[in-house]
Design a protein around this motif. Structure first.
Motif, mmCIF file in Angstrom:
data_model
loop_
_atom_site.group_PDB
_atom_site.id
_atom_site.type_symbol
_atom_site.label_atom_id
_atom_site.label_comp_id
_atom_site.label_asym_id
_atom_site.label_seq_id
_atom_site.Cartn_x
_atom_site.Cartn_y
_atom_site.Cartn_z
ATOM 1 N N GLY A 1 34.221 69.214 2.708
ATOM 2 C CA GLY A 1 34.579 69.396 1.303
ATOM 3 C C GLY A 1 35.951 69.971 1.064
ATOM 4 O O GLY A 1 36.666 70.371 1.993
ATOM 5 N N ALA A 2 36.308 70.028 -0.229
ATOM 6 C CA ALA A 2 37.665 70.395 -0.635
ATOM 7 C C ALA A 2 37.955 71.878 -0.414
ATOM 8 O O ALA A 2 39.087 72.248 -0.088
ATOM 9 C CB ALA A 2 37.881 70.037 -2.103
ATOM 10 N N VAL A 3 36.934 72.726 -0.593
ATOM 11 C CA VAL A 3 37.166 74.173 -0.433
ATOM 12 C C VAL A 3 37.560 74.473 1.012
ATOM 13 O O VAL A 3 38.523 75.207 1.277
ATOM 14 C CB VAL A 3 35.905 74.983 -0.845
ATOM 15 C CG1 VAL A 3 36.082 76.454 -0.520
ATOM 16 C CG2 VAL A 3 35.623 74.787 -2.322
ATOM 17 N N TRP A 4 36.829 73.852 1.955
ATOM 18 C CA TRP A 4 37.142 74.036 3.378
ATOM 19 C C TRP A 4 38.564 73.531 3.656
ATOM 20 O O TRP A 4 39.326 74.177 4.375
ATOM 21 C CB TRP A 4 36.129 73.278 4.237
ATOM 22 C CG TRP A 4 36.395 73.402 5.701
ATOM 23 C CD1 TRP A 4 35.949 74.385 6.540
ATOM 24 C CD2 TRP A 4 37.199 72.520 6.517
ATOM 25 N NE1 TRP A 4 36.423 74.170 7.809
ATOM 26 C CE2 TRP A 4 37.191 73.035 7.832
ATOM 27 C CE3 TRP A 4 37.911 71.355 6.246
ATOM 28 C CZ2 TRP A 4 37.862 72.421 8.872
ATOM 29 C CZ3 TRP A 4 38.602 70.749 7.292
ATOM 30 C CH2 TRP A 4 38.568 71.280 8.593
ATOM 31 N N PHE A 5 38.913 72.378 3.067
ATOM 32 C CA PHE A 5 40.236 71.786 3.281
ATOM 33 C C PHE A 5 41.335 72.747 2.840
ATOM 34 O O PHE A 5 42.253 73.060 3.613
ATOM 35 C CB PHE A 5 40.325 70.467 2.505
ATOM 36 C CG PHE A 5 41.679 69.820 2.547
ATOM 37 C CD1 PHE A 5 42.085 69.116 3.672
ATOM 38 C CD2 PHE A 5 42.545 69.914 1.470
ATOM 39 C CE1 PHE A 5 43.331 68.508 3.711
ATOM 40 C CE2 PHE A 5 43.794 69.308 1.516
ATOM 41 C CZ PHE A 5 44.192 68.605 2.636
ATOM 42 N N TRP A 6 41.228 73.253 1.593
ATOM 43 C CA TRP A 6 42.302 74.104 1.068
ATOM 44 C C TRP A 6 42.325 75.466 1.736
ATOM 45 O O TRP A 6 43.394 76.042 1.936
ATOM 46 C CB TRP A 6 42.197 74.229 -0.457
ATOM 47 C CG TRP A 6 42.757 72.996 -1.090
ATOM 48 C CD1 TRP A 6 42.062 71.998 -1.702
ATOM 49 C CD2 TRP A 6 44.135 72.595 -1.105
ATOM 50 N NE1 TRP A 6 42.918 71.005 -2.096
ATOM 51 C CE2 TRP A 6 44.187 71.338 -1.747
ATOM 52 C CE3 TRP A 6 45.311 73.150 -0.635
ATOM 53 C CZ2 TRP A 6 45.388 70.658 -1.938
ATOM 54 C CZ3 TRP A 6 46.505 72.465 -0.816
ATOM 55 C CH2 TRP A 6 46.536 71.235 -1.469
ATOM 56 N N THR A 7 41.138 75.978 2.096
ATOM 57 C CA THR A 7 41.112 77.238 2.851
ATOM 58 C C THR A 7 41.828 77.040 4.182
ATOM 59 O O THR A 7 42.627 77.886 4.607
ATOM 60 C CB THR A 7 39.651 77.680 3.103
ATOM 61 O OG1 THR A 7 38.967 77.683 1.866
ATOM 62 C CG2 THR A 7 39.576 79.067 3.712
ATOM 63 N N GLY A 8 41.539 75.902 4.819
ATOM 64 C CA GLY A 8 42.189 75.598 6.095
ATOM 65 C C GLY A 8 43.693 75.457 5.956
ATOM 66 O O GLY A 8 44.449 75.972 6.784
ATOM 67 N N VAL A 9 44.131 74.776 4.906
ATOM 68 C CA VAL A 9 45.582 74.592 4.680
ATOM 69 C C VAL A 9 46.264 75.952 4.508
ATOM 70 O O VAL A 9 47.277 76.252 5.161
ATOM 71 C CB VAL A 9 45.830 73.708 3.434
ATOM 72 C CG1 VAL A 9 47.300 73.736 3.027
ATOM 73 C CG2 VAL A 9 45.392 72.273 3.689
ATOM 74 N N LEU A 10 45.693 76.785 3.634
ATOM 75 C CA LEU A 10 46.334 78.066 3.321
ATOM 76 C C LEU A 10 46.298 79.020 4.516
ATOM 77 O O LEU A 10 47.276 79.713 4.801
ATOM 78 C CB LEU A 10 45.685 78.706 2.092
ATOM 79 C CG LEU A 10 45.860 77.893 0.795
ATOM 80 C CD1 LEU A 10 45.140 78.554 -0.358
ATOM 81 C CD2 LEU A 10 47.343 77.708 0.454
ATOM 82 N N ARG A 11 45.163 79.029 5.239
ATOM 83 C CA ARG A 11 45.068 79.922 6.408
ATOM 84 C C ARG A 11 46.004 79.453 7.521
ATOM 85 O O ARG A 11 46.626 80.272 8.202
ATOM 86 C CB ARG A 11 43.629 79.988 6.905
ATOM 87 C CG ARG A 11 42.735 80.793 5.965
ATOM 88 C CD ARG A 11 41.302 80.779 6.418
ATOM 89 N NE ARG A 11 41.100 81.619 7.582
ATOM 90 C CZ ARG A 11 39.919 81.777 8.174
ATOM 91 N NH1 ARG A 11 38.862 81.146 7.716
ATOM 92 N NH2 ARG A 11 39.800 82.558 9.218
ATOM 93 N N THR A 12 46.102 78.137 7.691
ATOM 94 C CA THR A 12 47.016 77.622 8.720
ATOM 95 C C THR A 12 48.464 77.927 8.347
ATOM 96 O O THR A 12 49.254 78.373 9.192
ATOM 97 C CB THR A 12 46.826 76.096 8.889
ATOM 98 O OG1 THR A 12 45.454 75.840 9.172
ATOM 99 C CG2 THR A 12 47.682 75.549 10.003
ATOM 100 N N ALA A 13 48.813 77.702 7.070
ATOM 101 C CA ALA A 13 50.180 77.990 6.626
ATOM 102 C C ALA A 13 50.498 79.474 6.800
ATOM 103 O O ALA A 13 51.589 79.831 7.272
ATOM 104 C CB ALA A 13 50.359 77.563 5.169
ATOM 105 N N ALA A 14 49.536 80.343 6.439
ATOM 106 C CA ALA A 14 49.759 81.789 6.581
ATOM 107 C C ALA A 14 49.930 82.173 8.045
ATOM 108 O O ALA A 14 50.808 82.978 8.388
ATOM 109 C CB ALA A 14 48.587 82.556 5.958
ATOM 110 N N SER A 15 49.126 81.572 8.929
ATOM 111 C CA SER A 15 49.232 81.890 10.367
ATOM 112 C C SER A 15 50.587 81.446 10.917
ATOM 113 O O SER A 15 51.234 82.183 11.665
ATOM 114 C CB SER A 15 48.131 81.177 11.155
ATOM 115 O OG SER A 15 46.882 81.648 10.773
ATOM 116 N N LEU A 16 51.013 80.236 10.544
ATOM 117 C CA LEU A 16 52.298 79.728 11.043
ATOM 118 C C LEU A 16 53.462 80.541 10.466
ATOM 119 O O LEU A 16 54.459 80.795 11.148
ATOM 120 C CB LEU A 16 52.453 78.248 10.691
ATOM 121 C CG LEU A 16 51.491 77.294 11.429
ATOM 122 C CD1 LEU A 16 51.522 75.908 10.805
ATOM 123 C CD2 LEU A 16 51.849 77.201 12.912
#
Lengths: 111, 195
Positions: free
Chosen positions: B35-50
């Protein structure tokens, strides 16, 4: 003491997952393999930063696959262990093995 | 622009374009089942980690770039403030009565540097920290905040000098414009590399 890269726990997990997957190791399959083997789902941020770090250290190499429609036309990035990656994970696992020798841990059969 | 293109653009600010595309593709593939919530959480967490990785790998270098950019930004603001004082004094002497500072000309005089100085600061961050532009912006924001806290501690409100110090620092910190300048600089660099 061996010279070379020292690996963190999650780096070892990622390297072993790539080793298990062989030619089909990319972000999704690596995450799924780690979840299946450790019963812990890795955070995407942790997984991709670790893959970047391992690649920067020269422990893994990557190549781009073909774009696929289910990924919005984006290519998969496949990872493989390099010779120094294989050497680093071997050293790390040998160290674990030496630590385990002689230990009696309930539920763990050590051969 | 589809949501996965927005996600790819966000990720491309903190990593190379091909890596951003492959990460966005992985997350798109996973989002089909989760779903979309998992997608956007993943995007934001990945961007924050990088983003954090860019800072944590070379903290001294990135912090140095951010501090130098902040120093230049504050110096430019002090120059604008100094020129304003000179202009006001000159106008006062010429007219013989106090000058109205709430005028259109005075507003434009401050609006233009308020727009240009942060954009220039962002461009400096992009030029001095190629490949780590957003991490440099993060370091800039952290250093700005620390400077503001120190200035408030050293010059508590009520002191006349404190007003000028606080205004200089706060005016130097409109982070959205700094980030816009850094993104601009990053895109120009990547376009130049492609050519």
């Amino acid at each position: 003491m061996h010279a070379g890269h020292s690996l963190g726990e999650f780096e070892q997990v990622v390297l072993l997952a790539i080793l298990r997957l062989g030619d089909s190791a990319y972000g999704v399959t690596i995450g799924a393999e780690i979840t299946a083997c450790t019963r812990r789902e890795p955070a995407p941020g942790a997984l991709y930063t670790t893959l970047d770090r391992l690649e920067d250290k020269g422990l893994v190499s990557s190549r781009m696959g073909d774009p696929t429609p289910q990924r919005g036309g984006r290519a998969k990035r496949y990872f493989t262990l390099t010779a120094s990656g294989l050497a680093a994970i071997t050293r790390a696992q040998q160290a674990y093995r030496r630590l385990l020798e002689g230990c009696e841990i309930p539920g763990l059969t050590y051969a | 622009m589809h949501s996965d293109h927005i996600a790819e653009w966000i990720l491309s600010l903190v990593t190379s374009r091909d890596r951003a595309a492959s990460i966005a593709g992985d997350l798109t593939e996973g989002a089909a089942a989760r779903g979309a919530v998992w997608f956007w959480t993943g995007v934001l967490r990945t961007a924050a980690s990088l983003l954090w990785r860019g800072l944590a790998e070379r903290p001294a270098r990135v912090a140095g770039v951010a501090a130098a950019s902040l120093a230049i930004s504050v110096a430019l603001w002090l120059l604008v403030a100094g020129l304003s004082v000179v202009a006001l004094v000159a106008a006062h002497i010429k007219s013989g009565h106090p000058v109205e500072v709430v005028s259109i000309g005075y507003s434009i005089w401050f609006f233009v540097p308020a727009l240009l100085i942060p954009l220039l600061t962002g461009r400096l961050l992009a030029r001095w920290a190629p490949g780590r532009e957003m991490s440099a912006c993060l370091a800039y924001a952290i250093i700005c905040s620390i400077c503001c806290f120190i200035s408030i501690a050293l010059f508590p409100p009520g002191n006349r000098f404190s007003v000028s110090v606080h205004v200089s620092l706060i005016d130097a910190a409109p982070l959205a414009l700094v980030v816009a300048g850094a993104v601009w600089g990053r895109h120009r660099r990547l376009r130049a590399l492609q050519v």
